[in-house]
Enzyme design. Structure first.
Site, PDB file in Angstrom:
ATOM      1  N   HIS A 116     -45.557  21.402  51.957  1.00  0.00           N
ATOM      2  CA  HIS A 116     -46.137  22.750  51.917  1.00  0.00           C
ATOM      3  C   HIS A 116     -46.498  23.239  53.318  1.00  0.00           C
ATOM      4  O   HIS A 116     -46.520  24.451  53.561  1.00  0.00           O
ATOM      5  CB  HIS A 116     -47.377  22.775  51.022  1.00  0.00           C
ATOM      6  CG  HIS A 116     -47.048  22.873  49.567  1.00  0.00           C
ATOM      7  ND1 HIS A 116     -47.666  23.763  48.714  1.00  0.00           N
ATOM      8  CD2 HIS A 116     -46.143  22.206  48.802  1.00  0.00           C
ATOM      9  CE1 HIS A 116     -47.168  23.628  47.493  1.00  0.00           C
ATOM     10  NE2 HIS A 116     -46.238  22.682  47.529  1.00  0.00           N
ATOM     11  N   ASP A 166     -38.620   5.290  44.423  1.00  0.00           N
ATOM     12  CA  ASP A 166     -37.334   4.661  44.123  1.00  0.00           C
ATOM     13  C   ASP A 166     -36.417   5.719  43.517  1.00  0.00           C
ATOM     14  O   ASP A 166     -36.741   6.904  43.506  1.00  0.00           O
ATOM     15  CB  ASP A 166     -37.513   3.464  43.176  1.00  0.00           C
ATOM     16  CG  ASP A 166     -38.236   3.830  41.879  1.00  0.00           C
ATOM     17  OD1 ASP A 166     -38.325   5.050  41.563  1.00  0.00           O
ATOM     18  OD2 ASP A 166     -38.698   2.929  41.162  1.00  0.00           O
ATOM     19  N   GLY A 190     -43.505  26.133  59.681  1.00  0.00           N
ATOM     20  CA  GLY A 190     -43.036  24.905  60.314  1.00  0.00           C
ATOM     21  C   GLY A 190     -44.141  23.866  60.272  1.00  0.00           C
ATOM     22  O   GLY A 190     -45.261  24.133  59.828  1.00  0.00           O
ATOM     23  N   THR A 197     -40.668  11.456  42.314  1.00  0.00           N
ATOM     24  CA  THR A 197     -40.732  10.131  41.699  1.00  0.00           C
ATOM     25  C   THR A 197     -42.149   9.563  41.733  1.00  0.00           C
ATOM     26  O   THR A 197     -42.474   8.636  40.995  1.00  0.00           O
ATOM     27  CB  THR A 197     -39.750   9.156  42.399  1.00  0.00           C
ATOM     28  OG1 THR A 197     -39.674   7.939  41.644  1.00  0.00           O
ATOM     29  CG2 THR A 197     -40.191   8.821  43.811  1.00  0.00           C
ATOM     30  N   SER A 246     -50.911  24.096  59.842  1.00  0.00           N
ATOM     31  CA  SER A 246     -51.615  25.331  59.460  1.00  0.00           C
ATOM     32  C   SER A 246     -52.221  25.222  58.065  1.00  0.00           C
ATOM     33  O   SER A 246     -53.167  25.947  57.739  1.00  0.00           O
ATOM     34  CB  SER A 246     -50.672  26.532  59.543  1.00  0.00           C
ATOM     35  OG  SER A 246     -49.473  26.306  58.810  1.00  0.00           O
ATOM     36  N   ASP A 269     -42.227  11.280  37.061  1.00  0.00           N
ATOM     37  CA  ASP A 269     -41.381  10.119  36.761  1.00  0.00           C
ATOM     38  C   ASP A 269     -42.176   9.283  35.768  1.00  0.00           C
ATOM     39  O   ASP A 269     -43.194   8.691  36.115  1.00  0.00           O
ATOM     40  CB  ASP A 269     -41.102   9.335  38.045  1.00  0.00           C
ATOM     41  CG  ASP A 269     -40.404   7.995  37.803  1.00  0.00           C
ATOM     42  OD1 ASP A 269     -40.215   7.620  36.626  1.00  0.00           O
ATOM     43  OD2 ASP A 269     -40.062   7.327  38.792  1.00  0.00           O
ATOM     44  N   VAL A 294     -43.871  26.678  55.571  1.00  0.00           N
ATOM     45  CA  VAL A 294     -44.475  27.989  55.820  1.00  0.00           C
ATOM     46  C   VAL A 294     -44.226  28.436  57.259  1.00  0.00           C
ATOM     47  O   VAL A 294     -43.356  29.258  57.520  1.00  0.00           O
ATOM     48  CB  VAL A 294     -45.982  27.986  55.483  1.00  0.00           C
ATOM     49  CG1 VAL A 294     -46.603  29.351  55.751  1.00  0.00           C
ATOM     50  CG2 VAL A 294     -46.174  27.621  54.003  1.00  0.00           C
TER      51      VAL A 294
END
Length: 319
Positions: A60, A247, A66, A187, A70, A239, A64
């Site tokens: 996240h 995995d 990079g 996962t 932030s 998962d 946004v």
């Protein structure tokens, strides 16, 4: 007790990636990576779910402005100024206190030297290794951003189609293979029921469950997410098999129609992504290597280096 196998694949990357360097702090703060690792190890012992939290935080942040930390900045109530943390998609991002702890220790050892952006990247790498993923090298040298604007937060969502999600990834310089690989982070993830509730009983307004979901799973999730649930905001593992281990089980599950979120299931159905899913489902080592490469690539998105940005003294506040 949960047993986690540790897989170590030492992937070879160029020493310099987007002006980042492996071992960037070797002379200015030699113990930097060790300090971060110890903080992550201590947290992981009591909370293995921290791996999923850090993966989400890192994703996240990078998607946004990079990878510039932030996402760590707190809103300022006295100045009525919001930050990325206030944006809807970031309301359930967590793990900030771990970054704070690492930063506090680093500031004591090497004041104003190690960026918050690098701490997030290093902590995520270490959490991945602890959860059974590859122990890959991370180039460092990122600087922290000077802007945190909630209106700029626009990350791929759980109901996106493969093509819509791919647009977001390619805009950041990532490929289809990178996208399918990085979504494999699910996962070890969880999702709140409201992100997929419609798939259980009223998919696309049909009044019926999503036909692409295994009926047995629909029944199980309906019990967890139903009105009789004691938890007002229940979560489920993305998962359902090896929920705390990085995995290739995620890919095996979605091939069996056991994807929880719509975007996950569509990865195995869309003609573009299906071959990649099939390959990862049958090649665990190939997935681990691809995941390490994709994480390093994502971690270099639009980074600030040199004299750009700053190195925050407190990750939650601009200097």
């Amino acid at each position: 007790m949960m047993k986690i196998s540790f897989l170590f694949f030492f992937c070879i990357f160029p020493l310099v990636l987007s002006d980042l360097q492996v071992g960037f702090y070797s002379s200015t703060c030699p113990r930097a990576e060790l300090i971060v690792r110890q903080v992550v190890q201590n947290r992981f012992k009591t909370d293995p779910s921290i791996t999923a939290a850090l993966l989400r935080m890192h994703f996240h942040d990078c998607f946004v402005r990079g990878c510039d930390a932030s996402i760590l900045v707190d809103s300022n109530s006295t100045k009525s100024k919001s930050s990325e943390k206030d944006a809807g998609p970031n309301q359930t991002v967590r793990g900030f206190e771990l970054i704070d702890e690492a930063k506090k220790t680093l500031e004591a050892a090497c004041p104003t030297t190690v960026s918050c952006a690098d701490i997030v990247t290093l902590a995520t790498r270490d959490a991945v290794a602890l959860a059974g993923g590859s122990n890959y090298s991370v180039p460092t040298g990122r600087r922290d951003g000077l802007v945190s604007d909630p209106t700029e937060v626009n990350v791929p969502g759980p109901t996106d189609s493969v093509s819509d999600a791919l647009e977001s990834f390619t805009a950041k310089g990532l490929t289809l293979n990178d996208m399918v690989t990085l979504l494999g982070a699910h996962t070890v993830g969880v999702a709140h029921c409201f992100f997929f509730q419609d798939r259980l009983s009223n998919f696309q307004g049909t009044g019926k469950p999503d036909p692409s979901m295994d009926p047995t799973l629909v029944t199980k999730l309906s019990k967890t997410c139903g009105t009789k649930s004691r938890n007002k905001n229940p979560t489920v593992f993305l998962d359902q098999n090896t929920s705390f281990v990085i995995d290739n089980e995620f890919y095996k599950q979605i091939m069996l129609k056991r994807g929880i979120m719509q975007i996950d299931q569509e990865l195995s159905l869309d003609k573009l992504s299906a071959p990649i899913v099939s390959n990862f489902a049958s090649n665990g080592i190939g997935f681990q290597q691809s995941f390490a490469n994709a994480m390093v690539k994502m971690g270099s998105i639009e980074v600030l280096v040199g004299n750009a940005g700053e190195v925050r003294k407190n990750c939650r506040v601009f200097n």
